[in-house]
Design a protein around this motif. Structure first.
Motif, PDB file in Angstrom:
ATOM      1  N   GLU A  25       0.871  -1.137  -0.092  1.00 43.77           N
ATOM      2  CA  GLU A  25      -0.050  -0.087  -0.124  1.00 43.77           C
ATOM      3  C   GLU A  25       0.757   1.247   0.108  1.00 43.77           C
ATOM      4  O   GLU A  25       0.568   2.141  -0.747  1.00 43.77           O
ATOM      5  CB  GLU A  25      -0.990  -0.024   1.307  1.00 43.77           C
ATOM      6  N   LEU A  26       1.907   1.322   0.769  1.00 44.80           N
ATOM      7  CA  LEU A  26       2.900   2.362   0.683  1.00 44.80           C
ATOM      8  C   LEU A  26       3.601   2.542  -0.532  1.00 44.80           C
ATOM      9  O   LEU A  26       3.749   3.630  -0.952  1.00 44.80           O
ATOM     10  CB  LEU A  26       3.863   2.295   1.920  1.00 44.80           C
ATOM     11  N   ALA A  27       4.029   1.404  -1.100  1.00 48.51           N
ATOM     12  CA  ALA A  27       4.659   1.515  -2.287  1.00 48.51           C
ATOM     13  C   ALA A  27       3.571   2.016  -3.517  1.00 48.51           C
ATOM     14  O   ALA A  27       4.109   2.780  -4.394  1.00 48.51           O
ATOM     15  CB  ALA A  27       5.246   0.163  -2.871  1.00 48.51           C
ATOM     16  N   ILE A  28       2.457   1.695  -3.475  1.00 52.70           N
ATOM     17  CA  ILE A  28       1.358   2.448  -4.371  1.00 52.70           C
ATOM     18  C   ILE A  28       1.583   3.954  -4.065  1.00 52.70           C
ATOM     19  O   ILE A  28       1.429   4.533  -5.136  1.00 52.70           O
ATOM     20  CB  ILE A  28       0.263   1.617  -4.313  1.00 52.70           C
ATOM     21  N   ASP A  29       1.402   4.277  -2.892  1.00 52.04           N
ATOM     22  CA  ASP A  29       1.269   5.686  -2.718  1.00 52.04           C
ATOM     23  C   ASP A  29       2.670   6.373  -3.251  1.00 52.04           C
ATOM     24  O   ASP A  29       2.540   7.613  -3.707  1.00 52.04           O
ATOM     25  CB  ASP A  29       1.105   5.905  -1.124  1.00 52.04           C
ATOM     26  N   LEU A  30       3.694   5.714  -2.884  1.00 52.28           N
ATOM     27  CA  LEU A  30       4.971   6.210  -3.526  1.00 52.28           C
ATOM     28  C   LEU A  30       5.120   6.580  -4.940  1.00 52.28           C
ATOM     29  O   LEU A  30       5.587   7.504  -5.358  1.00 52.28           O
ATOM     30  CB  LEU A  30       6.164   5.482  -3.025  1.00 52.28           C
ATOM     31  N   LEU A  31       4.354   5.637  -5.735  1.00 50.32           N
ATOM     32  CA  LEU A  31       4.452   5.771  -7.056  1.00 50.32           C
ATOM     33  C   LEU A  31       3.373   6.627  -7.517  1.00 50.32           C
ATOM     34  O   LEU A  31       3.602   7.308  -8.658  1.00 50.32           O
ATOM     35  CB  LEU A  31       4.260   4.191  -7.674  1.00 50.32           C
ATOM     36  N   VAL A  32       2.318   6.651  -7.044  1.00 52.85           N
ATOM     37  CA  VAL A  32       1.237   7.347  -7.501  1.00 52.85           C
ATOM     38  C   VAL A  32       1.111   8.782  -7.057  1.00 52.85           C
ATOM     39  O   VAL A  32       0.750   9.678  -7.816  1.00 52.85           O
ATOM     40  CB  VAL A  32      -0.272   6.495  -7.234  1.00 52.85           C
ATOM     41  N   PRO A  34       3.168  11.409  -6.416  1.00 59.30           N
ATOM     42  CA  PRO A  34       3.955  12.449  -7.181  1.00 59.30           C
ATOM     43  C   PRO A  34       3.178  12.565  -8.346  1.00 59.30           C
ATOM     44  O   PRO A  34       3.015  13.916  -8.951  1.00 59.30           O
ATOM     45  CB  PRO A  34       5.616  11.914  -7.493  1.00 59.30           C
ATOM     46  N   ILE A  35       2.439  11.765  -8.970  1.00 60.27           N
ATOM     47  CA  ILE A  35       1.802  12.126 -10.223  1.00 60.27           C
ATOM     48  C   ILE A  35       0.614  12.911  -9.847  1.00 60.27           C
ATOM     49  O   ILE A  35       0.102  13.823 -10.570  1.00 60.27           O
ATOM     50  CB  ILE A  35       1.348  10.677 -11.034  1.00 60.27           C
ATOM     51  N   PHE A  36      -0.273  12.635  -8.771  1.00 60.69           N
ATOM     52  CA  PHE A  36      -1.286  13.148  -8.366  1.00 60.69           C
ATOM     53  C   PHE A  36      -0.894  14.803  -7.924  1.00 60.69           C
ATOM     54  O   PHE A  36      -1.691  15.615  -8.321  1.00 60.69           O
ATOM     55  CB  PHE A  36      -2.247  12.599  -7.314  1.00 60.69           C
ATOM     56  N   THR A  37       0.029  14.901  -7.231  1.00 60.13           N
ATOM     57  CA  THR A  37       0.608  16.038  -6.904  1.00 60.13           C
ATOM     58  C   THR A  37       0.990  16.966  -8.044  1.00 60.13           C
ATOM     59  O   THR A  37       0.529  18.203  -7.900  1.00 60.13           O
ATOM     60  CB  THR A  37       1.990  16.003  -5.877  1.00 60.13           C
ATOM     61  N   ARG A  38       1.586  16.438  -8.835  1.00 55.96           N
ATOM     62  CA  ARG A  38       2.170  17.239 -10.150  1.00 55.96           C
ATOM     63  C   ARG A  38       0.810  17.593 -10.811  1.00 55.96           C
ATOM     64  O   ARG A  38       0.728  18.675 -11.199  1.00 55.96           O
ATOM     65  CB  ARG A  38       2.951  16.419 -10.966  1.00 55.96           C
ATOM     66  N   ARG A  39      -0.165  16.805 -10.906  1.00 57.14           N
ATOM     67  CA  ARG A  39      -1.609  17.199 -11.687  1.00 57.14           C
ATOM     68  C   ARG A  39      -2.433  17.932 -11.011  1.00 57.14           C
ATOM     69  O   ARG A  39      -2.853  19.069 -11.532  1.00 57.14           O
ATOM     70  CB  ARG A  39      -2.178  15.889 -12.248  1.00 57.14           C
ATOM     71  N   VAL A  46       1.830  16.034 -16.743  1.00 58.80           N
ATOM     72  CA  VAL A  46       2.262  14.577 -16.175  1.00 58.80           C
ATOM     73  C   VAL A  46       2.875  13.886 -17.662  1.00 58.80           C
ATOM     74  O   VAL A  46       2.175  13.703 -18.439  1.00 58.80           O
ATOM     75  CB  VAL A  46       1.353  13.579 -15.761  1.00 58.80           C
ATOM     76  N   THR A  47       4.181  14.080 -17.836  1.00 56.77           N
ATOM     77  CA  THR A  47       4.971  13.683 -18.989  1.00 56.77           C
ATOM     78  C   THR A  47       5.325  12.176 -18.796  1.00 56.77           C
ATOM     79  O   THR A  47       5.451  11.945 -17.725  1.00 56.77           O
ATOM     80  CB  THR A  47       5.916  14.762 -19.270  1.00 56.77           C
ATOM     81  N   ILE A  55       9.358   6.589 -11.335  1.00 59.12           N
ATOM     82  CA  ILE A  55       9.542   5.186 -11.257  1.00 59.12           C
ATOM     83  C   ILE A  55      11.053   4.678 -10.901  1.00 59.12           C
ATOM     84  O   ILE A  55      11.373   3.834 -10.231  1.00 59.12           O
ATOM     85  CB  ILE A  55       8.974   4.426 -12.458  1.00 59.12           C
ATOM     86  N   ASN A  56      11.872   5.444 -11.726  1.00 54.54           N
ATOM     87  CA  ASN A  56      13.398   5.348 -11.581  1.00 54.54           C
ATOM     88  C   ASN A  56      14.011   5.715 -10.039  1.00 54.54           C
ATOM     89  O   ASN A  56      14.917   5.087  -9.718  1.00 54.54           O
ATOM     90  CB  ASN A  56      14.027   5.876 -12.545  1.00 54.54           C
ATOM     91  N   LEU A  57      13.189   6.647  -9.444  1.00 56.83           N
ATOM     92  CA  LEU A  57      13.615   6.767  -8.073  1.00 56.83           C
ATOM     93  C   LEU A  57      13.271   6.021  -7.055  1.00 56.83           C
ATOM     94  O   LEU A  57      13.804   5.404  -5.964  1.00 56.83           O
ATOM     95  CB  LEU A  57      13.149   8.417  -7.910  1.00 56.83           C
ATOM     96  N   VAL A  58      11.858   5.439  -7.201  1.00 52.92           N
ATOM     97  CA  VAL A  58      11.122   4.702  -6.294  1.00 52.92           C
ATOM     98  C   VAL A  58      11.662   3.071  -6.529  1.00 52.92           C
ATOM     99  O   VAL A  58      11.665   2.360  -5.457  1.00 52.92           O
ATOM    100  CB  VAL A  58       9.499   4.888  -6.236  1.00 52.92           C
ATOM    101  N   LEU A  59      11.493   2.616  -7.644  1.00 50.18           N
ATOM    102  CA  LEU A  59      11.946   1.224  -7.934  1.00 50.18           C
ATOM    103  C   LEU A  59      12.878   0.566  -7.272  1.00 50.18           C
ATOM    104  O   LEU A  59      12.746  -0.329  -6.854  1.00 50.18           O
ATOM    105  CB  LEU A  59      11.615   1.041  -9.511  1.00 50.18           C
ATOM    106  N   PRO A  60      14.079   1.254  -7.370  1.00 52.73           N
ATOM    107  CA  PRO A  60      15.174   0.904  -6.367  1.00 52.73           C
ATOM    108  C   PRO A  60      15.031   0.590  -4.918  1.00 52.73           C
ATOM    109  O   PRO A  60      15.712  -0.386  -4.520  1.00 52.73           O
ATOM    110  CB  PRO A  60      16.204   1.754  -6.904  1.00 52.73           C
TER     111      PRO A  60
END
Length: 65
Positions: A25-32, A34-39, A46-47, A55-60
């Motif tokens: 659940e936290l991983a989903i929040d971390l991925l989604v 920033p997209i919602f914040t940006r938009r 959202v490019t 993704i490149n920041l969170v996935l590792p």
């Protein structure tokens, strides 16, 4: 939509691709988040470049090893 993400993360965990301690659940929040914040907050576009950067920041942080 979160259910789709949960399924992806569950399958990745079953394949041993994620660390054992990943909270899905936290991983989903971390991925989604920033997209919602940006938009919604900054009203920025959202490019693909932005999504890839998130993704490149969170996935590792989620990956095993």
């Amino acid at each position: 939509r979160r259910a789709v993400f949960r399924g992806i993360l569950t399958r990745a965990a079953q394949r041993g691709e994620l660390r054992d301690d990943v909270d899905h659940e936290l991983a989903i929040d971390l991925l989604v988040g920033p997209i919602f914040t940006r938009r919604l907050v900054t009203r920025g576009p959202v490019t693909r470049k932005h999504a890839d950067a998130v993704i490149n920041l969170v996935l590792p942080m989620l990956q095993r090893g």
